[in-house]
Design a protein around this motif. Structure first.
Motif, PDB file in Angstrom:
ATOM      1  N   ASN A 160       0.416   1.881  -3.953  1.00 31.24           N
ATOM      2  CA  ASN A 160       0.420   0.526  -3.407  1.00 31.24           C
ATOM      3  C   ASN A 160       0.894  -0.486  -4.427  1.00 31.24           C
ATOM      4  O   ASN A 160       0.746  -0.293  -5.638  1.00 31.24           O
ATOM      5  N   ARG A 161       1.425  -1.583  -3.903  1.00 28.90           N
ATOM      6  CA  ARG A 161       1.898  -2.660  -4.762  1.00 28.90           C
ATOM      7  C   ARG A 161       1.314  -3.979  -4.261  1.00 28.90           C
ATOM      8  O   ARG A 161       1.378  -4.288  -3.053  1.00 28.90           O
ATOM      9  N   TYR A 162       0.743  -4.757  -5.177  1.00 28.13           N
ATOM     10  CA  TYR A 162       0.033  -5.966  -4.806  1.00 28.13           C
ATOM     11  C   TYR A 162       0.584  -7.176  -5.564  1.00 28.13           C
ATOM     12  O   TYR A 162       1.088  -7.057  -6.687  1.00 28.13           O
TER      13      TYR A 162
ATOM     14  N   ASN B 176      -5.451  -9.990  -2.176  1.00 22.51           N
ATOM     15  CA  ASN B 176      -4.529  -9.286  -1.284  1.00 22.51           C
ATOM     16  C   ASN B 176      -5.330  -8.640  -0.156  1.00 22.51           C
ATOM     17  O   ASN B 176      -6.208  -7.814  -0.406  1.00 22.51           O
ATOM     18  N   LYS B 177      -5.021  -9.042   1.071  1.00 22.29           N
ATOM     19  CA  LYS B 177      -5.682  -8.400   2.198  1.00 22.29           C
ATOM     20  C   LYS B 177      -5.104  -7.014   2.456  1.00 22.29           C
ATOM     21  O   LYS B 177      -5.745  -6.164   3.058  1.00 22.29           O
ATOM     22  N   ALA B 178      -3.895  -6.798   2.005  1.00 23.45           N
ATOM     23  CA  ALA B 178      -3.222  -5.509   2.145  1.00 23.45           C
ATOM     24  C   ALA B 178      -2.095  -5.462   1.124  1.00 23.45           C
ATOM     25  O   ALA B 178      -1.614  -6.502   0.672  1.00 23.45           O
ATOM     26  N   PRO B 179      -1.668  -4.275   0.714  1.00 23.36           N
ATOM     27  CA  PRO B 179      -0.527  -4.202  -0.209  1.00 23.36           C
ATOM     28  C   PRO B 179       0.743  -4.675   0.486  1.00 23.36           C
ATOM     29  O   PRO B 179       0.945  -4.401   1.672  1.00 23.36           O
ATOM     30  N   PHE B 180       1.608  -5.383  -0.235  1.00 22.79           N
ATOM     31  CA  PHE B 180       2.855  -5.822   0.394  1.00 22.79           C
ATOM     32  C   PHE B 180       3.901  -4.701   0.394  1.00 22.79           C
ATOM     33  O   PHE B 180       4.874  -4.766   1.135  1.00 22.79           O
ATOM     34  N   SER B 181       3.660  -3.665  -0.430  1.00 27.10           N
ATOM     35  CA  SER B 181       4.480  -2.446  -0.368  1.00 27.10           C
ATOM     36  C   SER B 181       3.531  -1.262  -0.459  1.00 27.10           C
ATOM     37  O   SER B 181       2.685  -1.205  -1.354  1.00 27.10           O
TER      38      SER B 181
END
Length: 1101
Positions: A388-390, A564-569
């Motif tokens: 994951n990426r944040y 971050n509510k979710a990873p952007f990648s």
């Protein structure tokens, strides 16, 4: 630090999904990022390393930042006011500002380990990558190698570790890599030579209980100079100085559980532990400088934006990632930006630093964080299910505000305290004093000098805890200050943490009611901020505005939220790892179940999938629960439906390792199984002598094969893998024999010209007067000699001078050998110069390579050939002028008769699978194993295509490795056609005529049934026999026809053979002619007693 005294070598290869351009099939254990090349490197539990390339650029997006207030205001109150305005009622901006982060995709893939890769480090200015693995090996990848060069891309470090290697640390100053593992060893490696420069042991610190488990290393770091720190299962940090003869300095005690991660510089050590805490240790006094209780789960990962730990990130087993900002610690010397506080003493600085530190929840998940990597304002995190990426929250202004506010409050309270003490006549506490260790950033030249301080090694305390009273007035409000009437029940959201535990008492986000009532919020979802930027990038950050607290809020009214509510990648782990296997009874095929539900059949000999049973509904996620249980039952059904009629013994071991099949072949078992020729070509048509692959062999009259010939599976596999290597050694052997003939001819010519020499040829019966034990019995060591290159284009030769250079004639020793020649450097000459009796001085002998290793190597066999050739060339009967090169000792031509030099009248066919029919990227490993090793240990590994191209390109390093590392038993097999003799297992059986009265009435023989059936003649000899397990039913039938006392009408018919009219039953089941005793005993008889076989004529059709 010696290797285990006794190890045995074997061969293994890996079968599994080749997802070259997809993500890993198992979780990622280690991450590295190169800012120079803008590439990400990931190392997985699947044994592979992947290179991810970015799109090299940032796109314009929506600006979420607020302007950083100018820092040149003269009045500190005005600065604070500007900061408050910038922070309050505004969301936290992204670290990347108004840009969309670059995207990443896989551009390269390295399959170099057969087990988990545990750690990864970029070295040599990001040109190389070093990995360590549970296969007990360390390897270096040349990332920037030119595609035009033939040099090796992957280099292996010598073997010293005896258990899983868990961690690596890179020392840029000395260009060294440090490795540590579960064996407790700490090895310092020189990256120029890939050899160890220092061996340390974690056992040095375990004085009372130096067991392997207590010495195991889980974490490792260094200060870019001479200090090394390790952490492990003994809950303490061990500190070493690699310069010292007694390198262990001391242990730092403070954690209550395993220490899983370490960062280190000249001043501090940052540690993360399974006790859920992160600690910052002061190397001046070996005590805890700051403690961070910001996690509720074991801390498994740490990374920092810079080596001063001013901003670091920690990840825990619960899936939480927390950013901690220590940028404004006074130990980082920030007073130049704030001259108002440049009069602070070291005591003042420590007191202020105790209050500083801002922690923010970057992300929350439900899977443990295995590794973290900071990348240009974003952070990569790996867990069990994905990479994951944040976005990273930009809390610079908030951290600066905290620093100014804390320093200002401390100054005010200190002035008040000093005034009160002065008025009362008390001594002034905190007055400036001389402190030789005031500068925390001073060069840490020699840590050993600090040992003269009389301190308790087990003292656990903060270096500044005794002066916290100056802040008492600042914390005069807490949860207890609220009574029941004054408290409201508003619930607040906060992504800020107090470094001492719980939510922050200084900052909070808006309370929930304000968020729901805000009609002017520009976002589609005011909590998640899921609006799109101008470039189409979806922002998944929480945009809840920040508020500065003037009064404390009860912890029960604060709900913690991530930035971050979710990873952007998100790069999901590809669910193609193997989770279950079943080996068919023919021991050549394996049924496997993948994590995504697909089922396939692998052929171990072809190294390929031959049949597939995809999951009914294709999915790209792991099967679990009831779905997995159902699929396992379906796997059992598929296994039964595809079961083989053959039953063979085990000739290899197959296990699931790193999500793939690891096939291992050992000397003791690889010759256990034979296949009949007709069975072989039925499953592997290309192995047939009549197949187009074997056109050259088919044209040779000497080659013969019949359907009852048997071939060992192990020999077919090894000859197929190493065919090109065997051909290389065959061609090389021709050059060696020609070169040695040229040396002998020139020597003889010089003798014939009248050169004087001394010494005599020793006599030996049966060898024409030549002692075969004297390798160089006929070789003369001359003073001066030169010649032109031979036809084989080997190097020029010059002989060493005699002991007395003034003599007109040289003194010749009868013990001269080929190694006495000073030969120029080329492959043949290097081989001739190699001295196995003195490995340390021999060219090409690797580090940690022992005499016992050499004695069990292919190189030993080849050097023995050299000695035999030298003796033969110096037999008196050998005619140097007209003689051809002596006969080769190799028997590669018996495996491939097209090579010639074979004078036998008839040559047995040796089937192989052509390398072109095998996967070129097949990872093959020579491993060693012993009870002292924690796993199979990688000795030498390569891909099949490397061997296939060995004759076409310069691969000197690989050839050297194969010669020195291939085990003797393998060399004897593929170069000399010598296989270990294995006596086939014996099976006892009895032959009895059928009990016709027990047959069914409709089962007729000769038109008659049951008791009316005519019996066969009586057997001449005993009906109890013993034979090898591969005996076929057809052979038993021929045996029966020969043992009958009288001939039957069928036997008199010359057109009929026994298999045309005779049949054998076992437990009422008629056996096919190609069934073996092994199959009958295992699948039909199913008893340890002697097999009972009943013979009869065939039933009427």
């Amino acid at each position: 630090m010696s290797t285990p005294a006794r190890t045995n070598k074997g061969l293994s290869y890996v079968l599994g999904d080749n997802n070259v351009h997809e993500n890993h099939i198992l979780p990622v254990n280690a991450l590295q990022y190169s800012s120079q090349y803008r590439q990400l490197y990931t190392a997985g539990r699947d044994g592979t390393i992947k290179v991810w390339d970015s799109d090299h650029g940032r796109q314009s997006g929506l600006n979420h930042t607020h302007t950083d207030p100018p820092s040149d205001y003269q009045d500190i109150d005005e600065r604070l006011l500007k900061l408050e305005t910038s922070i309050s009622s505004n969301p936290i901006p992204c670290g990347g500002g108004d840009s969309t982060p670059a995207t990443y995709s896989i551009v390269d893939n390295y399959k170099i380990h057969f087990d988990w890769i545990n750690d990864l480090k970029l070295v040599n200015n990001d040109a190389n990558l070093v990995s360590c693995s549970a296969d007990l090996s360390i390897k270096l990848i040349n990332l920037k190698q030119s595609p035009d060069t033939d040099s090796t891309t992957v280099h292996k470090f010598p073997n010293y570790h005896t258990d899983y290697i868990k961690k690596l640390s890179y020392n840029t100053t000395h260009n060294q890599v440090i490795s540590g593992g579960l064996d407790g060893r700490i090895i310092v490696w020189d990256l120029l030579t890939l050899k160890p420069t220092r061996h340390l042991s974690n056992a040095m610190a375990a004085v009372n209980n130096p067991t392997t488990s207590s010495c195991s290393i889980y974490s490792l770091s260094n200060n870019q100079s001479n200090l090394i720190s390790t952490g492990g299962s003994n809950n303490s940090i061990n500190l070493f100085d690699k310069r010292s003869q007694n390198p262990f300095i001391r242990k730092l005690i403070g954690h209550q559980d395993n220490i899983r991660c370490l960062l280190m510089n000249d001043s501090f050590i940052l540690s993360g532990s399974s006790d859920t805490s992160v600690k910052l240790w002061d190397l001046r006094n070996f005590k805890v400088y700051k403690n961070f209780d910001i996690h509720d789960y074991p801390v498994w990962s740490l990374t920092s934006e810079s080596n001063d730990f001013s901003v670091f990130y920690s990840g825990d087993k619960g899936g939480n990632i927390i950013k901690t900002d220590l940028s404004y610690l006074l130990s980082h010397d920030n007073t130049q930006d704030f001259p108002e506080f440049d009069t602070f003493t070291s005591t003042d600085a420590a007191n202020v630093d105790e209050k500083l530190g801002l922690s923010t929840i970057v992300a929350q998940g439900d899977s443990p964080i295995l590794s973290l990597c900071y990348e240009d304002k974003t952070i990569f995190a790996s867990n069990y299910t994905s990479l994951n990426r944040y976005h990273v929250p930009d809390i610079t202004n908030i951290s600066k505000y905290q620093y100014l506010r804390t320093c200002l409050d401390y100054t005010i309270n200190k002035e008040i305290q000093l005034s009160d003490e002065f008025a009362s006549g008390m001594p002034i506490d905190g007055a400036p004093t001389s402190n030789p260790n005031e500068d925390l950033n001073s060069d840490f030249y020699d840590i050993v000098s600090h040992l003269s301080v009389d301190t308790n090694a087990y003292d656990i305390q903060s270096t500044f805890s005794n002066n916290a009273n100056l802040f008492n007035d600042l914390d005069n409000t807490n949860d207890s200050d609220y009574d029941g009437e004054e408290q409201d029940e508003d619930q607040y959201l906060s992504m800020f943490l107090d470094i001492n535990g719980g939510a922050s008492k200084e900052f909070v986000n808006m309370y929930k009611q304000e968020i729901s009532d805000d009609e002017n919020n520009p976002f589609d979802d005011p909590r998640t901020g899921t609006q799109h930027t101008a470039s189409g990038h979806v922002l998944t950050i929480d945009t809840t505005p920040v508020e500065i607290l003037l009064n404390s809020i009860p912890q029960s009214q604060i709900s913690l939220i991530p930035y971050n509510k979710a990873p952007f990648s998100e790069y999901q782990i590809v669910p193609k790892s193997i989770i279950s296997k079943r080996l068919f009874s023919n021991k050549r095929r394996m049924l496997v179940l993948y994590l995504n539900g697909d089922i396939t059949i692998w052929d171990i000999l072809l190294c390929k999938e031959i049949k597939s049973f995809p999951y009914p509904v294709p999915i790209n996620q792991p099967l679990a629960g009831d779905s997995l249980e159902r699929r396992l039952k379906e796997m059992d059904t598929i296994y039964q439906n595809n079961q083989s009629d053959e039953t063979l013994n085990n000739w290899c071991d197959v296990e699931i390792k790193a999500g793939k099949l690891l096939v291992t072949i050992k000397e003791t078992s690889f010759m256990n199984v034979e296949l009949y020729y007709d069975d072989l070509i039925k499953d592997y048509p290309s192995a047939s002598l009549d197949h187009p692959d074997n056109q050259k062999l088919k044209k040779m009259d000497k080659i013969s094969v019949n359907k009852d010939d048997r071939f060992h599976i192990g020999s077919i596999l090894l000859n197929s893998f190493f065919r090109q290597y065997a051909l290389f050694e065959w061609e090389f052997d021709i050059k060696v024999r020609e070169e040695m003939r040229t040396l002998t001819r020139n020597n003889k010519q010089l003798e014939a010209a009248g050169t004087e020499y001394s010494g005599s040829i020793r006599q030996s019966n049966g060898h024409n007067g030549v002692d075969p034990g004297s390798v160089g019995s006929g070789l003369r060591k001359l003073k001066y000699f030169g010649r032109k290159s031979s036809k084989t284009n080997v190097s020029n030769l010059s002989l060493a001078s005699a002991q007395n250079s003034q003599q007109a004639s040289p003194i010749v020793s009868t013990n001269t050998s080929i190694n006495d020649f000073a030969i120029d450097s080329d492959p043949v000459s290097e081989f001739l110069k190699f001295n196995g009796d003195n490995l340390k001085n021999s060219a090409g002998a690797p580090a940690a390579y022992s005499t016992s290793d050499y004695d069990c190597s292919v190189m030993k066999l080849l050097q023995s050939n050299k000695k035999v050739y030298w003796e033969k060339y110096h037999y008196p009967t050998y005619n140097v002028k007209s003689g051809k090169p002596v006969d080769t000792m190799l028997r590669v031509n018996h495996i491939d008769p097209t090579l010639g030099e074979n004078n036998e009248e008839e040559i047995s066919y040796m089937p192989i699978i052509q390398p072109s029919r095998l996967p070129p990227d097949l990872l093959i490993t020579i491993f060693e194993h012993s009870p002292e090793l924690g796993n199979y240990r990688d000795v030498c590994s390569f891909h099949l295509e490397d061997i296939s191209n060995i004759r076409e390109s310069s691969k000197e390093e690989m050839i050297k490795n194969l010669r020195l590392q291939l085990p003797r038993w393998l060399g004897l097999s593929v170069l000399y056609n010598k296989w270990p003799e294995r006596e086939s297992p014996k099976i006892s059986f009895q032959l009895m005529e059928c009990e016709y009265h027990l047959l069914e009435p409709d089962q007729k023989i000769g038109g008659k049934s049951q008791r009316k059936i005519k019996k066969l003649p009586v057997l001449e000899s005993s009906i109890k026999l013993t034979s090898h397990n591969m005996l076929r039913v057809s052979k038993i039938l021929y045996y029966l026809s020969e043992k009958f006392e009288s001939k039957t009408s069928e036997m008199k018919d010359k057109k009929l053979v026994p298999t045309d009219w005779l049949a054998i039953d076992c437990r009422g089941q008629e056996l096919t002619n190609d069934m073996t005793l092994q199959t009958i005993k295992t699948k039909i008889w199913k008893s340890s007693a002697d097999v009972e076989l009943r013979f009869r004529r065939k039933y009427d059709k």
